[in-house]
Design a protein around this motif. Sequence first.
Motif, PDB file in Angstrom:
ATOM      1  N   ARG A 148      35.515  37.576  35.728  1.00 62.43           N
ATOM      2  CA  ARG A 148      34.638  36.981  36.737  1.00 62.43           C
ATOM      3  C   ARG A 148      34.088  35.616  36.292  1.00 62.43           C
ATOM      4  N   PRO A 149      34.955  34.630  36.029  1.00 67.77           N
ATOM      5  CA  PRO A 149      34.482  33.323  35.572  1.00 67.77           C
ATOM      6  C   PRO A 149      33.680  32.600  36.651  1.00 67.77           C
ATOM      7  N   ASP A 150      32.794  31.721  36.212  1.00 68.91           N
ATOM      8  CA  ASP A 150      32.006  30.914  37.148  1.00 68.91           C
ATOM      9  C   ASP A 150      32.848  29.788  37.741  1.00 68.91           C
ATOM     10  N   ILE A 151      33.826  29.321  36.970  1.00 65.21           N
ATOM     11  CA  ILE A 151      34.670  28.192  37.381  1.00 65.21           C
ATOM     12  C   ILE A 151      36.115  28.510  37.044  1.00 65.21           C
ATOM     13  N   VAL A 152      37.046  28.078  37.899  1.00 72.65           N
ATOM     14  CA  VAL A 152      38.464  28.170  37.562  1.00 72.65           C
ATOM     15  C   VAL A 152      39.101  26.804  37.787  1.00 72.65           C
TER      16      VAL A 152
ATOM     17  N   MET B  24      25.336  31.927  30.179  1.00 74.29           N
ATOM     18  CA  MET B  24      26.292  30.874  29.811  1.00 74.29           C
ATOM     19  C   MET B  24      27.360  30.745  30.902  1.00 74.29           C
ATOM     20  N   THR B  25      27.675  29.515  31.272  1.00 78.82           N
ATOM     21  CA  THR B  25      28.701  29.261  32.282  1.00 78.82           C
ATOM     22  C   THR B  25      30.082  29.499  31.676  1.00 78.82           C
ATOM     23  N   SER B  26      30.945  30.190  32.412  1.00 79.85           N
ATOM     24  CA  SER B  26      32.284  30.489  31.907  1.00 79.85           C
ATOM     25  C   SER B  26      33.345  29.870  32.805  1.00 79.85           C
ATOM     26  N   ALA B  27      34.507  29.594  32.219  1.00 76.07           N
ATOM     27  CA  ALA B  27      35.592  28.953  32.976  1.00 76.07           C
ATOM     28  C   ALA B  27      36.933  29.515  32.545  1.00 76.07           C
ATOM     29  N   LEU B  28      37.859  29.551  33.502  1.00 75.96           N
ATOM     30  CA  LEU B  28      39.239  29.958  33.263  1.00 75.96           C
ATOM     31  C   LEU B  28      40.138  28.771  33.565  1.00 75.96           C
ATOM     32  N   ILE B  29      41.108  28.517  32.688  1.00 75.91           N
ATOM     33  CA  ILE B  29      42.071  27.441  32.899  1.00 75.91           C
ATOM     34  C   ILE B  29      43.413  28.055  33.279  1.00 75.91           C
ATOM     35  N   VAL B  30      43.961  27.635  34.420  1.00 75.93           N
ATOM     36  CA  VAL B  30      45.253  28.136  34.896  1.00 75.93           C
ATOM     37  C   VAL B  30      46.206  26.946  34.994  1.00 75.93           C
ATOM     38  N   GLU B  31      47.150  26.880  34.077  1.00 82.11           N
ATOM     39  CA  GLU B  31      48.076  25.734  33.994  1.00 82.11           C
ATOM     40  C   GLU B  31      49.355  26.203  33.328  1.00 82.11           C
ATOM     41  N   ASP B  32      50.512  25.932  33.951  1.00 82.44           N
ATOM     42  CA  ASP B  32      51.770  26.454  33.420  1.00 82.44           C
ATOM     43  C   ASP B  32      52.380  25.593  32.319  1.00 82.44           C
TER      44      ASP B  32
ATOM     45  N   ARG C 258      43.209  32.271  47.265  1.00 85.08           N
ATOM     46  CA  ARG C 258      42.838  33.277  48.264  1.00 85.08           C
ATOM     47  C   ARG C 258      42.182  34.494  47.624  1.00 85.08           C
ATOM     48  N   HIS C 259      42.317  34.642  46.300  1.00 83.57           N
ATOM     49  CA  HIS C 259      41.792  35.819  45.606  1.00 83.57           C
ATOM     50  C   HIS C 259      40.619  35.481  44.688  1.00 83.57           C
ATOM     51  N   VAL C 260      40.158  34.237  44.733  1.00 82.68           N
ATOM     52  CA  VAL C 260      39.030  33.836  43.892  1.00 82.68           C
ATOM     53  C   VAL C 260      37.735  34.398  44.469  1.00 82.68           C
ATOM     54  N   ALA C 261      36.869  34.915  43.603  1.00 78.60           N
ATOM     55  CA  ALA C 261      35.596  35.480  44.045  1.00 78.60           C
ATOM     56  C   ALA C 261      34.727  34.408  44.698  1.00 78.60           C
ATOM     57  N   GLU C 262      33.860  34.828  45.625  1.00 74.37           N
ATOM     58  CA  GLU C 262      33.027  33.888  46.369  1.00 74.37           C
ATOM     59  C   GLU C 262      32.097  33.098  45.456  1.00 74.37           C
ATOM     60  N   THR C 263      31.727  33.672  44.310  1.00 73.27           N
ATOM     61  CA  THR C 263      30.799  32.992  43.402  1.00 73.27           C
ATOM     62  C   THR C 263      31.493  32.068  42.408  1.00 73.27           C
ATOM     63  N   THR C 264      32.814  32.018  42.461  1.00 74.19           N
ATOM     64  CA  THR C 264      33.577  31.185  41.530  1.00 74.19           C
ATOM     65  C   THR C 264      33.910  29.837  42.163  1.00 74.19           C
ATOM     66  N   GLN C 265      33.602  28.768  41.447  1.00 72.87           N
ATOM     67  CA  GLN C 265      33.926  27.427  41.928  1.00 72.87           C
ATOM     68  C   GLN C 265      35.355  27.062  41.504  1.00 72.87           C
ATOM     69  N   ILE C 266      36.085  26.423  42.413  1.00 79.23           N
ATOM     70  CA  ILE C 266      37.474  26.040  42.144  1.00 79.23           C
ATOM     71  C   ILE C 266      37.562  24.538  41.922  1.00 79.23           C
ATOM     72  N   VAL C 267      38.208  24.162  40.834  1.00 80.19           N
ATOM     73  CA  VAL C 267      38.584  22.772  40.599  1.00 80.19           C
ATOM     74  C   VAL C 267      40.110  22.755  40.553  1.00 80.19           C
ATOM     75  N   PHE C 268      40.743  22.145  41.547  1.00 81.66           N
ATOM     76  CA  PHE C 268      42.198  22.077  41.573  1.00 81.66           C
ATOM     77  C   PHE C 268      42.694  20.980  40.630  1.00 81.66           C
ATOM     78  N   VAL C 269      43.770  21.289  39.920  1.00 82.58           N
ATOM     79  CA  VAL C 269      44.402  20.333  39.011  1.00 82.58           C
ATOM     80  C   VAL C 269      45.834  20.152  39.483  1.00 82.58           C
ATOM     81  N   THR C 270      46.232  18.926  39.761  1.00 80.86           N
ATOM     82  CA  THR C 270      47.553  18.711  40.351  1.00 80.86           C
ATOM     83  C   THR C 270      48.091  17.330  40.030  1.00 80.86           C
TER      84      THR C 270
END
Length: 247
Positions: free
Chosen positions: A48-52, A1-9, A68-80
């Motif tokens: 170790r989420p697949d997406i952040v 299963m694909t996992s994701a982390l949401i980082v938003e203040d 700079r600290h995201v694992a190589e296997t984790t995809q980044i989607v920037f929210v701004t």
Amino acid sequence: MTSALIVEDEPLLRQELADHLRALWPELEICGHVENGIEAISVMESQRPDIVFLDIQMPGLNGMEVARHVAETTQIVFVTAYAEYAVQAFEAGAADYLVKPVNAARLMQTIKRLKTRSRDAMPAPVPPAVWQQVFGHAVAPYLKWIKASVGNTVRLLMVSDVIYFQSDGKYTRVVTAGDEALIRLPLKSLVEQLDPAQFTQIHRGAIVNLEAVDRIERDGTVMEIRLKGRSEILPVSEAYTRQFRQM
């Protein structure tokens, strides 16, 4: 299963993005949603989420520093909220970007992109130097957080919360207002990574946060530092007294 982390203040935006993801991608496992960079790094290391989904502008550590600290296997989607940052991040190698407020139709495009980017087909990870070139001052040059041992646990501490560092055998003692911890980084290496406008070495075995200094007392040739709200007295060795003579 694909996992994701949401980082938003911002709580409402964080919840809104989570709700959209659950509706549009029900099989996605949201392994966490956090409000700052320190928590994000901790959760990424444990889950170790697949997406952040990573907000760029946050207090403490911003999204560029976390990237700079995201694992190589984790995809980044920037929210701004700043489209110009988002486009540059996408061009630099992020999986995608979302501009606040998040639109469900645009999020659906991101989901489709993420689903088609299998791990085998993912591009090489973006080197930290690229993020720094793209975002300039957004990546701070000085140490902003540290991993420290407290008993049997490892904690992430903001450097700005540290009152002083002190050598302790093979370790360096880290003292904050409410706790103490140990790190393996020697004082000599540590001082090179700290902002000199905030931290200064006062002894071969001690570095103090200048914002925590209440007063400096002299008794003949002896110089001592008194800290705000604390009983410790930190001696200043003769080799380091010059920086305090004008105070």
